[in-house]
Each structure stands twice: as C-alpha cells, then as structure tokens.
Design a protein around this motif. Structure first.
Motif, short mmCIF file in Angstrom:
data_model
loop_
_atom_site.label_atom_id
_atom_site.label_comp_id
_atom_site.label_asym_id
_atom_site.label_seq_id
_atom_site.Cartn_x
_atom_site.Cartn_y
_atom_site.Cartn_z
N LEU B 122 -42.02 -22.17 -31.16
CA LEU B 122 -42.10 -23.34 -30.28
C LEU B 122 -40.90 -24.26 -30.53
O LEU B 122 -40.41 -24.35 -31.66
CB LEU B 122 -43.38 -24.14 -30.56
N PHE B 126 -42.75 -29.51 -29.49
CA PHE B 126 -44.06 -28.89 -29.29
C PHE B 126 -44.66 -28.45 -30.63
O PHE B 126 -45.85 -28.57 -30.87
CB PHE B 126 -43.93 -27.70 -28.32
N ARG B 127 -43.79 -27.93 -31.49
CA ARG B 127 -44.24 -27.53 -32.82
C ARG B 127 -44.83 -28.74 -33.55
O ARG B 127 -45.84 -28.65 -34.22
CB ARG B 127 -43.04 -26.99 -33.60
N ALA B 161 -47.84 -26.31 -25.38
CA ALA B 161 -47.72 -25.55 -26.62
C ALA B 161 -48.84 -24.52 -26.72
O ALA B 161 -48.63 -23.36 -27.10
CB ALA B 161 -47.77 -26.49 -27.82
N GLU B 164 -48.26 -21.51 -24.52
CA GLU B 164 -47.25 -20.61 -25.12
C GLU B 164 -47.85 -19.82 -26.28
O GLU B 164 -47.60 -18.63 -26.43
CB GLU B 164 -46.06 -21.43 -25.63
#
Lengths: 214, 176
Positions: B122, B126-127, B161, B164
């Motif tokens: 990510l 987002f991480r 996120a 994904e």
C-alpha cells in the motif's frame, strides 16, 4: 455483506500482520536523552543577575564598591575552584552534560563498559550493574582530572544523571557529603580506589547509589 | 515538579506503538529507531503544549510527520538506504509455535508474509491508516488527529486500502 468482509479482513490483519517491537536499547537511549535534556534545563545557576541600582549619585559610588568586591569575589572564587578537586569534579559533570559528551562507551551492559576501560587506564574500575536497584548504567567515559586520566561511570536515576569518578588511591575513608554549585557530591576511599559521585539528584538518593557501589 | 518524570509516565509507554508505526512506514529498523528517538526529543521539548490531552495520538502524530518527511527526502534523493525487509524475511526464524507441527508453522509463516507483503504494497498514506486502525486499534477521530486529515478522508482511505488488501489477499481472508 461488505461489512462482514471488512470484519474478516480486520481479523486476518490483526491475527497475522507483524507488530514491530521497539528494542530495549531504543528505550534506554530515549530515557538517557530525556535525562540529558532535563538536566540541562534545570542546571543550577552560580550567580544571579545583578541589577543596577537607581538611587542616585551616592548610590553609584556605593555600587562601584559593590562591583569591585563582586569581581574580586568572583575571581577569588574561580581561583579557589580551579585549585579545588570538588570544583573540578562538578565542572566535569556539568561539561559532560552540556557538551553532549556524556559517554565514550554507551552501554547498559557492565560487561561491555568494564573491558572498555582496559588499555585506556592502568587500573580497572568496578562497574556494577545497578539497574534492578533503580540506577541503570548509561555508559563510561575517560575523563581528565588533576593531571591524570580517570574513569567516569555514568548512571541514571529517573531523569537524573550521575557521574561516578573512580581512580586508584590507598587507604579507606568514610563517605563525606558536600554541595558545590547546587550539585551534591559524595566522596570515599575503599578497596584501593577513591570514588566521587556527582549529581543534581538529591543527597539521600546519591547516598543510596554510593552504598550500592560500596 | 519534574516534568521529565511526568513525560516518562505519560509518553514512554507508547514506545512500541510509535516504533511499530515508524517501522511500517519506513521499512527499516535503524531508520525507524532514528525517527522515533527524534520524535521523543521533539515531544519532550513541546510536552507543555500537550497539557491534559491523550499522549498517544499526539506522539504518533510527531512520529508520522518525521517518517513522511524522511520518505519525501528519500523520494528526492533515492538509493541512500537499503531497505532491509527482504533480508529480515530470509533471516528470521519462526520463533513462535515451538513444538507445532512443521506444516502448521509453515502455514503461519506464509500467512504472515502474505499479509505483511500486502500491507507493505500500500502507498504510505493508506498503509498508515491500516496500521493505526488494525494494529494499534485507534479510532477514526484519533487517526484524523494523527494524520491531520478530516475524518471523512480517514474513512475513504481505509475503504480504499481495504479493497486493495482484499484483492491482494484473495483466498486467504475467506475460509479462515
């Protein structure tokens, strides 16, 4: 439906993703930094700011007299300090905190610090590990006092740093406490060594450390 | 009287959370340690500004700012630090699950690696929300405070996120 998916995904991440742990060394480094910062913030001042008196001409003469005697006292004081081991030790303690040169070997492991002194000094100072008693070892440093190289051990007590200076000396003598420029000092001779502990930690806590060092 | 002791009591307990966030953002143990140590120094300097507030989101906000500054510097001058994630993956022995059957340990390790890889893939913004939400259990409001973004943005980043991650972890997160 989508919320169930999110829930399951959360469970998967929470169960399996790596949680990185800070190392004990990082924690120690941060604690030492905080102690250093806090020590420099509360450094005792040796002279208070001097205000020019405003009571007229007569006062000026009087003030000149005060200035002259103040200068003389200051010079005499410095002279006394320079020739005085306690002043030298206190200055060394303050300098170590100020110059950010607290340790030459930074380690809480006494098996790292003790061998470090070998080859740098003709004697081997005792380096006990006192973390369990509330005095974790921060490291060691080579210092120069009264024309000789001495070992300086650095311990921490809460947010206070303590320098313990050690060098060979004959005879035993009991602990004597003194205060210099707002710092507490304890001196004693034991087992062929002379010890000086210097810190802004309060006198009773410094005595506790000195009793742990013997 | 001594604010240093107060600081240690209120801020130091969040060291693991701080390190976990930094480590996930910069992917390197030593860089993460530098980020955290510097964040603690800053935090100590500005401790007075915290007053009675919660120290955890406050500290993590400083940590993430340090990390994003570092990431930005790396983007401008890349190749100065070798990321050691791959190395660690090959070196790390499975320390948990001693005495478990080897197949189960392998499964565990493979799952861990896939989950870690998916999070790592990510982009940092987002991480960051995934780590704060799922690993640190922070509320949307706290994450908004840490990242200095509106709560709506926290929710939309988390949602993107998650989609994904679902793609990357297909087959794993179903039939658990």
């Amino acid at each position: 439906m989508n919320e169930d998916d999110d829930h399951e995904l959360s469970g998967l991440i929470r169960a399996h993703a790596t949680r990185y742990q800070a190392s004990p060394a990082l924690e120690t480094a941060i604690q030492t930094e905080i102690a250093l910062q806090s020590a420099s913030a509360r450094r005792p001042v040796s002279s208070s700011p001097w205000r020019w008196p405003v009571w007229g001409y007569a006062g000026v003469g009087f003030a000149c007299g005060i200035v002259v005697s103040a200068i003389m006292m200051l010079v005499a004081g410095q002279y006394r300090d320079a020739g005085n081991l306690e002043g030298e030790l206190t200055n060394s303690h303050v300098r170590a905190l100020m110059a950010n040169h607290l340790t030459d070997v930074a380690s809480s492991d006494n098996h790292t610090v003790k061998p470090w002194f070998q080859g740098k000094l003709s004697y081997s100072p005792p380096v006990p590990d006192l973390a369990a008693q509330g005095f974790p070892l921060v490291g060691g440093r080579l210092d120069y006092l009264s024309s000789r190289a001495v070992a300086a051990l650095v311990y921490r007590h809460n947010d206070h740093l303590i320098n313990v200076f050690v060098w060979p000396d004959s005879g035993d003598s009991p602990k004597t406490q003194s205060v210099r420029q707002g710092y507490n000092l304890i001196q004693w001779r034991e087992g062929g060594m002379q010890y000086w502990a210097v810190s802004d930690v309060n006198a009773s806590e410094l005595l506790t450390l000195s009793n742990l060092l013997h | 009287m001594t604010s240093a002791r107060d600081f240690e009591k209120r801020v130091l307990p969040h060291l693991h959370a701080a390190f976990n966030l930094a480590r996930w953002l910069v992917h390197d143990d030593h860089v993460a340690e530098d980020m955290v140590q510097d964040a603690y120094l800053r935090a100590y300097r500005y401790f007075a500004s915290l007053r009675e507030g919660d120290a955890r989101p406050w500290l993590l906000g400083i940590v993430r700012n340090n990390c994003f500054t570092w990431l930005e510097e790396q983007r401008l001058t890349p190749g100065q630090v070798e990321l050691d994630d791959e190395l660690i993956d090959t070196l790390k022995a499975p320390e948990h699950g001693q005495g478990m059957d080897p197949g189960a340990i392998l499964d565990q390790e493979q799952t861990r690696k896939r989950v870690d890889d998916a999070i790592r893939a990510l982009a940092p913004p987002f991480r960051e929300v995934v780590v704060l939400r799922e690993l640190e259990g922070m509320s949307y409001a706290e994450i908004a405070q840490i990242a200095a973004i509106p709560i709506g943005t926290v929710m939309s980043r988390l949602s993107r996120a998650r989609s994904e991650l679902k793609g990357a972890l297909a087959g794993l997160w179903r039939n658990q």
